[in-house]
Design an enzyme around this catalytic site. Sequence first.
Site, PDB file in Angstrom:
ATOM      1  N   GLY A  18       0.771  -1.247   0.000  1.00  0.00           N
ATOM      2  CA  GLY A  18       0.000   0.000   0.000  1.00  0.00           C
ATOM      3  C   GLY A  18       0.799   1.293   0.000  1.00  0.00           C
ATOM      4  N   SER A  19       2.076   1.234  -0.446  1.00  0.00           N
ATOM      5  CA  SER A  19       2.842   2.489  -0.419  1.00  0.00           C
ATOM      6  C   SER A  19       2.307   3.484  -1.455  1.00  0.00           C
ATOM      7  CB  SER A  19       4.334   2.220  -0.632  1.00  0.00           C
ATOM      8  OG  SER A  19       4.578   1.766  -1.936  1.00  0.00           O
ATOM      9  N   ARG A  68     -14.869 -14.826 -10.259  1.00  0.00           N
ATOM     10  CA  ARG A  68     -14.853 -13.503 -10.878  1.00  0.00           C
ATOM     11  C   ARG A  68     -16.232 -12.831 -10.880  1.00  0.00           C
ATOM     12  NH1 ARG A  68     -11.782 -12.520 -16.408  1.00  0.00           N
ATOM     13  NH2 ARG A  68     -10.032 -12.296 -15.021  1.00  0.00           N
ATOM     14  N   MET A  93      -3.755  -7.199  -7.219  1.00  0.00           N
ATOM     15  CA  MET A  93      -3.245  -8.378  -7.919  1.00  0.00           C
ATOM     16  C   MET A  93      -4.287  -9.187  -8.692  1.00  0.00           C
ATOM     17  SD  MET A  93      -0.083  -8.053  -7.511  1.00  0.00           S
ATOM     18  CE  MET A  93       0.644  -9.606  -8.013  1.00  0.00           C
ATOM     19  N   ILE A  95      -6.971  -9.533 -11.876  1.00  0.00           N
ATOM     20  CA  ILE A  95      -7.201  -8.942 -13.203  1.00  0.00           C
ATOM     21  C   ILE A  95      -8.693  -8.688 -13.376  1.00  0.00           C
ATOM     22  CG2 ILE A  95      -7.066  -9.393 -15.681  1.00  0.00           C
ATOM     23  CD1 ILE A  95      -4.473 -10.957 -15.090  1.00  0.00           C
ATOM     24  N   LEU A  96      -9.021  -7.450 -13.739  1.00  0.00           N
ATOM     25  CA  LEU A  96     -10.437  -7.094 -13.933  1.00  0.00           C
ATOM     26  C   LEU A  96     -10.862  -7.457 -15.364  1.00  0.00           C
ATOM     27  CD1 LEU A  96     -10.236  -3.624 -12.158  1.00  0.00           C
ATOM     28  CD2 LEU A  96     -11.321  -5.692 -11.242  1.00  0.00           C
ATOM     29  N   HIS A 112       2.423   0.638 -12.979  1.00  0.00           N
ATOM     30  CA  HIS A 112       3.197  -0.567 -13.282  1.00  0.00           C
ATOM     31  C   HIS A 112       4.692  -0.261 -13.205  1.00  0.00           C
ATOM     32  CE1 HIS A 112       3.775  -4.523 -15.020  1.00  0.00           C
ATOM     33  NE2 HIS A 112       4.702  -3.998 -15.793  1.00  0.00           N
ATOM     34  N   ASP A 148      -1.877  -4.765 -18.694  1.00  0.00           N
ATOM     35  CA  ASP A 148      -0.839  -3.724 -18.785  1.00  0.00           C
ATOM     36  C   ASP A 148      -0.683  -3.143 -20.196  1.00  0.00           C
ATOM     37  OD1 ASP A 148      -0.309  -4.182 -16.085  1.00  0.00           O
ATOM     38  OD2 ASP A 148       1.211  -5.683 -16.511  1.00  0.00           O
TER      39      ASP A 148
END
Length: 192
Positions: A18-19, A68, A93, A95-96, A112, A148
């Site tokens: 969460g940075s 999903r 993490m 994938i939508l 990314h 991506d």
Amino acid sequence: MEKSPGKKNTAVFISGRGSNLKSLIKYSKTKKSLIRIVLVVSDNLSAKGLIYANKSKINNIVIKYSNRKTFEGRLLKLLKRNNVDLICLAGFMKILSGKFIKQFYKPILNIHPSLLPKYKGLNTHNRAIQNKDKYSGATVHIVNHKLDSGKIILQKKVKILKTDSEKSLAKKVLKIEHKIYSKAIIKLLASD
Ligand code: GRF
């Protein structure tokens, strides 16, 4: 009188450390911020990033991934209920699906750790070092149905030194990530 565009209700999706969420929260608290983070979603109960959401009293929820259809169905309801205008993926993490992206119908951004289109997917730093690349960097892009691969909004380079390890490179790139995510949001929303 000048028209004020108002802040975009934003949801940040995380899975771990969460940075990037932390840096987005910091940006959202600045006077000129174009976003208001109304929701943090994690698919992982032990995501450290949830601490930042709690500290800043941002509504947050863990949705466990079973399949999903159920997962994305719950997400869409939640986004609608919170009037979310923008999703920022920050180390999320899962994938939508294309269907989800279509149904949400508003921008989804991702950050990314490589100079896309190079090194989609995982292990980006290791691959850049193995290929003896001179530069690596970070990219903020629109999320589409291909991993991506959506339109690049902003990218920033960092030099790879001969002495760099995967760890040292990851650290340098992460520093850049924290700088460019909010800049990319400004660039995206300025063209609204
Ligand atoms: C970042 O390197 C980001 O680019 C990638 O996942 C990592 C998440 O880091 N998608 P954090 O959880 O924001 O610290």
